[in-house]
Design a protein around this motif. Structure first.
Motif, short mmCIF file in Angstrom:
data_model
loop_
_atom_site.label_atom_id
_atom_site.label_comp_id
_atom_site.label_asym_id
_atom_site.label_seq_id
_atom_site.Cartn_x
_atom_site.Cartn_y
_atom_site.Cartn_z
N GLU A 865 -38.50 24.00 47.07
CA GLU A 865 -38.28 24.66 46.10
C GLU A 865 -37.49 26.04 46.51
OE1 GLU A 865 -41.08 25.79 42.84
OE2 GLU A 865 -42.06 23.66 43.17
N GLN A 866 -36.54 26.69 45.65
CA GLN A 866 -35.93 27.92 46.08
C GLN A 866 -36.91 29.06 46.31
OE1 GLN A 866 -32.95 29.51 43.44
NE2 GLN A 866 -32.24 31.26 44.77
N TYR A 867 -38.12 29.16 45.59
CA TYR A 867 -38.87 30.18 45.52
C TYR A 867 -40.18 29.28 46.05
CZ TYR A 867 -35.57 32.70 43.01
OH TYR A 867 -34.32 33.29 42.45
N ARG A 895 -38.90 36.84 42.33
CA ARG A 895 -37.95 35.88 41.50
C ARG A 895 -37.20 36.42 40.38
NH1 ARG A 895 -39.46 29.69 39.63
NH2 ARG A 895 -37.61 29.13 38.53
N LEU A 968 -37.19 35.77 51.24
CA LEU A 968 -37.10 33.98 50.95
C LEU A 968 -36.86 33.29 52.20
CD1 LEU A 968 -35.46 33.49 47.43
CD2 LEU A 968 -37.95 33.19 47.96
N TRP A 969 -35.76 33.91 52.97
CA TRP A 969 -35.29 33.31 54.35
C TRP A 969 -36.46 33.34 55.21
CZ3 TRP A 969 -34.91 35.16 59.06
CH2 TRP A 969 -34.06 34.15 59.79
N HIS A 972 -38.97 30.49 54.37
CA HIS A 972 -38.50 29.12 54.89
C HIS A 972 -38.61 29.04 56.36
CE1 HIS A 972 -36.95 28.49 50.88
NE2 HIS A 972 -36.71 27.26 51.00
N PRO A 988 -32.36 28.66 54.02
CA PRO A 988 -31.31 29.17 52.96
C PRO A 988 -30.19 29.67 54.33
CG PRO A 988 -33.32 30.02 52.49
CD PRO A 988 -33.72 29.32 53.57
N ARG A 992 -26.56 33.40 51.54
CA ARG A 992 -27.42 33.56 50.70
C ARG A 992 -28.11 35.00 50.36
NH1 ARG A 992 -31.89 29.30 49.72
NH2 ARG A 992 -32.63 30.91 48.26
#
Length: 1002
Positions: A865-867, A895, A968-969, A972, A988, A992
């Protein structure tokens, strides 16, 4: 034996320089205060069991088998007040942060909260416990047994090379020189004393030492425990850093981005002294210490060592390094003229030099800066020097400020000399009448500008009369050359000016200052005024906003008061805060004011030009130089500064009567706008020798970071005659986060060889979560009552209606930012981390808990998932459940921020641009509305406030979105590297992280 441990002066000369020493100390035990959840503290004796599998305490009401913690159950050891119990209000002020630590243990993640008598005791326990937790699953070896370490092998090989006779022994004198060569700052007497002590202890006196004694002496003398403690924190390989450990240290603590294992291998190859370490990619304590002391790890951001600012702005948008009496080497009254002063000033990047021209005895002009009639330098000599050295340190324009006190015939000679010597470097092009601002430093590269008087346009003669400047007359009075008629007449002095000299002045025409209104209406951009320190100080106090506004278009030069006969310096910050570009300093006089000037102009490649803060350059902006709080649209910062230790501190120069030992303390000062000026000091390090340990945390709030300067001063508390030891001054914008060494300087600004302060720097936002602006660091919890920045009424209906449309977007922007910030702080606290931690550290901490659990609960990050959500598989302990809940809040708020930022940003910019559409029409609207006097002033101030607030809040929102994407990066990246991520795709792309928000034009 006393149950205490100190890194600086151990009882019985005992020193912690290895994990083995820490474990030995724990086996002996010591008294610690045990903190209960009801905030009460109880003294208990804590000891490590002989089998090194449990920590016990006594006395206790519990069964002796219950008053213990097994090492294998320990999840984490935290330093500082990092648990709810230690953070509780009842305790937080009773002991310093560095004296507290917590042991998180058991399947339910309980905490044993402890307070020690000193930071040194904490370090010994934490270092030892972390070592045992990492290696407790293997059979622990008794300290000091087993194979020789990487370090011991290297030191032995150094000894073997020095053992020329191959007898297994070397002379003490050679051993001393060897250690001194490996640690250049160490005193010979200290090394000799250590060998004598060790020889006496093992009953082996003599003029030679064996290898084992040499190794022991080296380890005791050359191990800095605070660095060893840091190494053990990050090491997964006992007493050295592997490439992954080093990478983690550089990313997490030093705030470095884009670090690779290849880069780490380069560092190991460059700094690790042992061949085995270099081959295997290991950085042991000596290599790690060398790296931390190197230029690669400097506190000064290397980006600022070269020109890094936009040099295409008008000249009036820069601070310009300026000298008053550059050729003086002593004070104004007793000083003597010496041309080396000009070379020195130009070599330091000075871009404005004052030259006072007098009639010379042999028909050609001279430069006097001393009351002695015999003390003068021929003008042509000075010009020749300037031609030779003008652009050695900087290629940007040099301004020569001519103050003419010589006759017209000698002025003609001066003009001919300037033309002939400087040639094409001299800027003679007339100003462009259609332009509104001066050319940029980039356009004027390699050119020399003459600042001086010009003949009035109607004058056709070869010379004419012009008004004189005040500057320079104090010297005339002492030389007995003052114009008595002018003094008796009471009017402004008039002087004769030759056409030849007048024609050399182009972009820096000196004109007398009348008032701000006259300047606004009639002054042309190439005209500039000089103000005495007293006059400029009055404007700075009484009408700072008008002085800031004046300096947006025009250059102003501030010169010292004639009362400063000792050539002392004014505080340049008093005038920089109002935008004054050229504050003329007496370069020959060392001290605080010159430190500020020298430190300030280092930040742009030491080129002599520093771009002023945007809030001082924009045509429409609200800025109060005397603000007592944060400024609209400028994010306030918190500077968290930990002063850890000092190295090789010299004695104060003027303290010849005292002994060798100094008792130093450190003052950290912030200089900037009045709201930022502050000073904090550490405790005094008593009887600490040359390498004191301070271990003290200081905190500063910075409201205008672009104008703030940090100055470290080391002083002697036990001084006789002189207390000054060393100093270092650095612009706030040049600070690098993490563990850094501060290269100390003398009072005159000269480097002190090997003298340093070891500090930790973290810069965070004032109100919580995200990174410190431009820094990659986080902040502190927001206030309970949220403060919203709002627009102000101008009293002009049409304009107020436009700004009213921004009320809701302003609230939304604040909510979006602060919701994320507050959520992040809560998550960090539950992870046991400081506000300065980043998201990657948080994820790695949670992963480490899971790693140290026998019945490992399954918690994963869904990287598909992106988040990415953090999900539990099956039952989990209460603390972990709280952490998962706390993680969910910043995930959701981030988000919302990322998905809503562009819309809110657009509304803010729309309102700002609609407001700016009224700017050119303001004079007409003011007249129509009948606004005059105070009402008019209030309307203009409110208009500027509103434009500044809208631009500033839009900038902050853009910054917050970029930070959220970066978080977020980090999630991940951490999820993949520590193994709790699942369904992982590639991290990502860095692209981004770039928010699709255009910069707002000035």
């Amino acid at each position: 034996k006393k149950k205490t441990v100190s890194f600086s002066t151990m009882p019985n000369d005992r020193k912690i320089n290895s994990t083995a020493a820490c474990i030995s100390f724990m086996l002996e035990g010591c008294e610690l205060k045990k903190v209960r959840s009801n905030s009460r503290m109880y003294s208990r004796f804590f000891v490590l069991d002989a089998d090194m599998r449990s920590v016990r305490w006594e006395p206790s009401k519990k069964d002796s088998e219950k008053a213990k913690i097994e090492i294998k159950s320990v999840k984490e050891v935290r330093v500082g007040k990092k648990t709810p119990v230690l953070r509780s209000n009842g305790l937080s002020d009773q002991f310093p942060d560095e004296c507290a630590f917590s042991i998180i243990y058991g399947d339910n993640y309980e905490s044993l909260d402890l307070v020690a008598s000193s930071a040194d005791v904490v370090s010994a326990w934490v270092m030892g416990l972390r070592y045992l937790v990492s290696y407790g699953k293997h059979t622990p070896e008794a300290p000091g047994t087993g194979h020789p370490s990487l370090r011991t092998s290297w030191i032995s090989s150094v000894f073997d090379l020095a053992d020329l006779e191959k007898s297994g022994r070397i002379p003490v004198s050679r051993a001393v020189q060897l250690i001194k060569a490996l640690n250049p700052g160490m005193k010979t007497s200290t090394i000799e004393l250590k060998f004598k002590e060790l020889q006496k202890a093992c009953e082996r006196p003599g003029t030679e030492v064996a290898c084992d004694l040499f190794v022991e002496a080296y380890c005791e003398l050359c191990t800095r425990p605070e660095i060893f403690f840091l190494l053990v924190q990050f090491s997964s390989n006992k007493e050295y850093l592997g490439l992954k450990d080093l990478l983690m240290f550089l990313e997490v603590e030093q705030g470095m981005e884009g670090v690779t294992e290849e880069k780490c291998l380069e560092i190991v190859s460059k700094y690790e002294p042992s061949k085995e370490g270099r081959e295997k990619g290991y950085l042991a304590i000596d290599g790690f210490t060398r790296y931390l002391l190197s230029a690669d790890c400097s506190i000064f951001d290397p980006q600022h060592r070269k020109v890094c600012q936009d040099m295409a702005q008008p000249l009036s948008h820069y601070y310009i390094s300026s000298a008053h009496s550059a050729c003086l080497l002593e004070d104004n009254f007793w000083g003597h003229s010496d041309i080396s002063g000009y070379i020195s000033a130009l070599g330091l990047g000075c871009r404005s030099i004052e030259l006072v021209l007098w009639d010379g005895p042999e028909g050609e002009p001279v430069v006097y800066t001393s009351p002695s009639a015999a003390s003068c330098v021929p003008f042509r000599t000075v010009v020749g020097l300037i031609d030779q050295h003008a652009f050695t340190a900087s290629t940007y324009p040099l301004i020569l400020c001519l103050v003419v006190r010589c006759s017209a015939p000698q002025q003609r000679l001066a003009a001919q000399c300037l033309r002939k010597t400087l040639g094409e470097k001299l800027y003679l092009e007339p100003p462009n009448p259609t332009a509104s601002y001066l050319p940029s430093p980039e356009q004027l590269k390699g050119r020399i500008l003459i600042k001086g008087k010009k003949l009035p346009p109607g004058c056709e003669d070869s010379e004419g009369e012009v008004s004189d400047e005040e500057e320079g007359w104090e010297l005339a009075r002492r030389l007995g050359q003052e114009d008595r008629e002018a003094l008796e007449g009471g009017g402004p002095r008039r002087v004769r000016l030759s056409r030849e000299l007048s024609e050399l002045v182009s972009l820096c025409q000196a004109v007398p200052f009348q008032d701000f209104e006259s300047s606004r209406r009639g002054q042309r951009y190439w005209e500039m005024c000089s103000f005495s320190e007293v006059e400029a100080g009055r404007f700075a106090n009484e009408c700072p906003a008008e002085l800031v506004s004046y300096n947006k278009r025009f250059l102003s030069r501030i010169y010292p008061s004639p009362m400063r006969i000792d050539a002392s310096n004014m505080n340049p910050q008093d005038f920089w805060k109002c935008g004054c570009q050229m504050v003329a300093m007496n370069y020959q006089t060392p001290g605080l004011m010159m430190d500020l000037n020298a430190g300030w102009f280092r930040q742009n490649g030491a080129c002599g030009y520093v771009l002023r803060p945007a809030i001082m350059r924009e045509e429409v902006s609200y800025f109060s130089a005397n603000a007592k709080d944060s400024l609209p649209g400028v994010p306030a910062q918190l500077l968290h500064l930990k002063v850890i230790s000092g190295q090789n501190l010299p004695k104060p120069k003027g303290s010849g009567a005292k002994g060798e030992v100094v008792e130093p303390y450190v003052c950290a000062e912030i200089h900037g706008i009045p709201a930022d000026c502050a000073e904090h000091r550490t405790k005094t390090a008593l009887q600490s020798g040359d390498n004191p340990v301070f271990d003290e945390s200081l905190e500063f709030q910075i409201n205008l970071p672009e104008l703030a300067i940090l100055r470290f001063v080391v002083l002697d508390d036990d001084y006789i005659g002189d207390e000054f030891i060393a100093q270092y001054t650095i612009p706030f914008e040049c600070l690098q986060p993490g563990y850094r060494h501060v290269p100390l300087q003398s009072l005159a600004g000269e480097p002190l060889p090997h003298a340093t302060l070891f500090v930790h720097v973290a810069i965070t936002d004032r109100r919580g979560g995200g990174k410190g602006h431009r820094r990659g660091l986080a902040g502190r919890r927001g206030r309970r009552v949220r403060e919203y920045t709002s627009t102000k009424a101008t009293g002009i209906k049409a304009i107020d209606e436009v700004f009213r449309t921004a009320t809701q977007p302003l609230r939304e922007a604040t909510d979006l930012r602060e919701n994320v910030q507050n959520a992040l702080v809560s998550f960090k606290e539950l992870c046991g981390l400081t506000p300065a931690a980043n998201m990657k550290q948080c994820i790695l901490t949670v992963a480490a808990w899971l790693l140290h659990s026998d019945s490992a609960p399954s918690v994963t990050l869904n990287l598909a998932e992106q988040y990415p959500p953090m999900e539990a598989q099956g039952p989990i302990p209460d603390l972990l459940r709280k952490v998962l809940t706390a993680y969910e809040t910043p995930r959701q708020t981030s988000r919302t921020l990322i998905e809503s930022a562009d819309t809110v940003y657009g509304k803010l910019i729309q309102a700002q641009q609609a407001g700016m559409d009224f700017h050119k029409e303001l004079p007409r609207i003011e007249a129509k509305e009948g606004l005059r006097g105070r009402k008019l002033q209030k309307a203009l101030e409110s208009f500027a406030w509103n434009i500044t607030v809208l631009k500033g809040q839009a900038d902050l929102l853009k910054h917050a979105k970029a930070e959220a994407l970066d978080n977020l990066w980090q999630i991940h990246n951490a999820g993949q590297s520590c193994g709790i991520g699942r369904n992982g795709s590639a991290s990502p792309e860095p692209s981004r992280l770039r928010a699709p928000l255009e910069p707002i034009p000035e």
